[in-house]
Design a protein around this motif. Structure first.
Motif, mmCIF file in Angstrom:
data_model
loop_
_atom_site.group_PDB
_atom_site.id
_atom_site.type_symbol
_atom_site.label_atom_id
_atom_site.label_comp_id
_atom_site.label_asym_id
_atom_site.label_seq_id
_atom_site.Cartn_x
_atom_site.Cartn_y
_atom_site.Cartn_z
ATOM 1 N N TYR A 22 0.829 -1.198 0.000
ATOM 2 C CA TYR A 22 0.000 0.000 0.000
ATOM 3 C C TYR A 22 0.864 1.249 0.000
ATOM 4 O O TYR A 22 1.720 1.418 0.857
ATOM 5 C CB TYR A 22 -0.934 -0.006 1.200
ATOM 6 N N ILE A 23 0.611 2.096 -0.968
ATOM 7 C CA ILE A 23 1.384 3.322 -1.149
ATOM 8 C C ILE A 23 0.411 4.494 -1.204
ATOM 9 O O ILE A 23 -0.572 4.452 -1.938
ATOM 10 C CB ILE A 23 2.215 3.273 -2.449
ATOM 11 N N GLY A 52 -3.564 -1.350 -8.587
ATOM 12 C CA GLY A 52 -4.903 -0.796 -8.422
ATOM 13 C C GLY A 52 -4.798 0.604 -7.849
ATOM 14 O O GLY A 52 -4.051 0.832 -6.889
ATOM 15 N N LEU A 53 -5.520 1.553 -8.439
ATOM 16 C CA LEU A 53 -5.470 2.940 -7.996
ATOM 17 C C LEU A 53 -6.791 3.336 -7.348
ATOM 18 O O LEU A 53 -7.864 2.899 -7.775
ATOM 19 C CB LEU A 53 -5.185 3.870 -9.183
ATOM 20 N N ILE A 54 -6.711 4.177 -6.329
ATOM 21 C CA ILE A 54 -7.907 4.676 -5.660
ATOM 22 C C ILE A 54 -7.811 6.197 -5.555
ATOM 23 O O ILE A 54 -6.854 6.736 -4.996
ATOM 24 C CB ILE A 54 -8.091 4.072 -4.258
ATOM 25 N N ARG A 96 -13.297 -4.289 -4.543
ATOM 26 C CA ARG A 96 -13.691 -4.354 -5.959
ATOM 27 C C ARG A 96 -12.471 -4.486 -6.868
ATOM 28 O O ARG A 96 -12.486 -5.259 -7.833
ATOM 29 C CB ARG A 96 -14.504 -3.114 -6.333
ATOM 30 N N LEU A 97 -11.431 -3.748 -6.556
ATOM 31 C CA LEU A 97 -10.206 -3.862 -7.343
ATOM 32 C C LEU A 97 -9.608 -5.258 -7.197
ATOM 33 O O LEU A 97 -9.116 -5.853 -8.166
ATOM 34 C CB LEU A 97 -9.184 -2.814 -6.902
ATOM 35 N N PRO A 103 -4.648 -6.866 -7.445
ATOM 36 C CA PRO A 103 -3.433 -6.047 -7.493
ATOM 37 C C PRO A 103 -2.366 -6.492 -6.496
ATOM 38 O O PRO A 103 -2.677 -6.914 -5.381
ATOM 39 C CB PRO A 103 -3.949 -4.649 -7.148
ATOM 40 N N ASP A 104 -1.122 -6.391 -6.927
ATOM 41 C CA ASP A 104 0.010 -6.578 -6.021
ATOM 42 C C ASP A 104 0.279 -5.309 -5.215
ATOM 43 O O ASP A 104 0.810 -5.367 -4.110
ATOM 44 C CB ASP A 104 1.276 -6.920 -6.815
ATOM 45 N N VAL A 105 -0.049 -4.170 -5.828
ATOM 46 C CA VAL A 105 0.212 -2.867 -5.220
ATOM 47 C C VAL A 105 -1.020 -1.987 -5.374
ATOM 48 O O VAL A 105 -1.611 -1.924 -6.448
ATOM 49 C CB VAL A 105 1.418 -2.167 -5.882
#
Length: 390
Positions: A22-23, A52-54, A96-97, A103-105
């Motif tokens: 998580y970044i 995955g982007l939020i 959902r992602l 996602p790995d990241v």
């Protein structure tokens, strides 16, 4: 409501897979977060990782989401409040992602007017979901001109005291303070800003990059990929001042259908619209925090958009993405944040749209969605003053 970012994956990776990473890349409005998030996501993707982007906002219809999806990244949007105040929505978005692409990241872009990120999001996530992910150091991106004015190094347009309070609190809790837009500064100004930041925020490591030009990103991105967020007491925050500061900022999100019987130049229209909005804000002595607009032509291929940014009243609107062909019809998204009354922002946008229609004899601009408001008082779901043990 406040604004912070981080999230958790509701369904963890399989027992045989490594923890998800998580970044979070924070920073005040106009610091260049979306450009940076896209660069980081591209780097990770090229290394074979799923990303995955939020994105997050107090309102709906985000330019950030539009731009990231246009680049092909899996992106979830959390509207209607900050991540920390909508903790369940944050978890659901990550879920959902996870369901869609595992996602790995995860990379989060928080609302640009929030602070107290570590206490309200990072530490609670570590406490509740720490078995399932590792958390990178907290990065806060800095627009160098805005920072120089806030720190008293330069004169020029600035925000009122309570908005500046939020800005400085963001810098105070950063593990990594990242001066962005390095290409705009002389080496002497970089040294001056580094020195001032180090004096006021001694616990942070200070880096300098240009996200757009891709300058000096490797060392920072490597830290985000491999280093882990540390421990320690959280900072003190006066939530009354915080709430007052957020309430001074007006927010406007709008979607507009542009249409003409003859083809028009979208780049020219967007630039003219940004300049007209800028002129009207100046006339009211309302300091802009960030104006972002995208135009998506109906005729273009998926992902082809025009985009313009304005981050200060005395800055030139910047066309960051251009379209190769004229257009006759498409969707315009406007995100405007400024220290001004929301009703005044709505009137400015309406008047500017009317003015810009005159550039093309047959151009019409029909508002499909318009919301303008001040953020409510920050009320986080959790606030942990110390990290979870273990």
């Amino acid at each position: 409501m406040p604004c912070h970012a981080f999230f958790h994956i509701a369904m963890p990776p399989s027992p045989l897979s490594p923890k998800a990473r998580y970044i979070m890349i924070g920073g005040f409005l106009g610091a260049g977060k979306t450009t940076t998030v896209a660069k980081l996501a591209q780097r990770l993707t090229e290394r074979g990782l799923k990303v995955g982007l939020i994105t997050n906002d107090q309102g709906r219809e985000l330019v950030d989401t539009q731009m990231l999806r246009a680049k092909g990244f899996a992106t979830e949007e959390i509207p209607g409040g900050c991540f920390c105040c909508r903790f369940n929505s944050l978890v659901e978005a990550a879920d959902r992602l996870t369901t869609a692409s595992q996602p790995d990241v995860f990379v989060a872009e928080p609302v640009g007017s929030c602070t107290d990120l570590v206490a309200t999001v990072t530490y609670p996530l570590r406490r509740i979901y720490g078995d399932h992910f590792t958390v990178a150091p907290v990065s806060v991106l800095v627009d160098p001109v805005r920072a120089a004015r806030v720190l008293g190094l330069e004169s020029g347009g600035n925000f009122s005291e309570k908005v500046v309070y939020i800005y400085k609190k963001q810098l105070e809790e950063a593990d990594l303070l990242v001066i962005n837009k390095l290409d705009l500064l002389s080496p002497e100004r970089v040294v001056q800003l580094r020195t001032a930041l180090a004096a006021q925020f001694p616990r942070a490591e200070i880096l300098a990059v240009s996200a757009r030009a891709g300058t000096d990103l490797d060392a920072w991105f490597s830290k985000l990929e491999h280093e882990v967020h540390g421990t320690g007491p959280t900072m003190d925050v006066d939530y009354d001042v915080y709430a007052d500061g957020e309430a001074l900022l007006g927010w406007l999100n709008a979607t507009v259908q542009l249409e003409a019987t003859t083809p028009f130049d979208p780049d020219r229209v967007l630039t003219a619209l940004a300049r007209d909005i800028q002129d009207r804000l100046r006339a009211q002595r309302a300091e802009v925090a960030h104006l972002k607009m995208t135009y998506s032509p109906d005729e273009a291929l998926a992902g082809e958009i025009a985009a313009v940014n304005l981050v200060r009243n005395d800055f030139v609107p910047e066309l960051s993405l251009k379209l190769p062909e004229p257009s006759k019809r498409g969707q315009l998204i406007i995100n405007l944040r400024a220290e001004n009354a929301p009703d005044a922002l709505a009137l400015i946008v309406r008047e500017s749209l009317h003015t810009v229609q005159g550039l093309v004899p047959t151009l019409s601009a029909q508002l499909h969605h318009l919301e303008h408001f001040r953020p409510g008082r920050p009320t986080p779901t959790h606030r942990d003053q110390l990290p979870a043990l273990g």
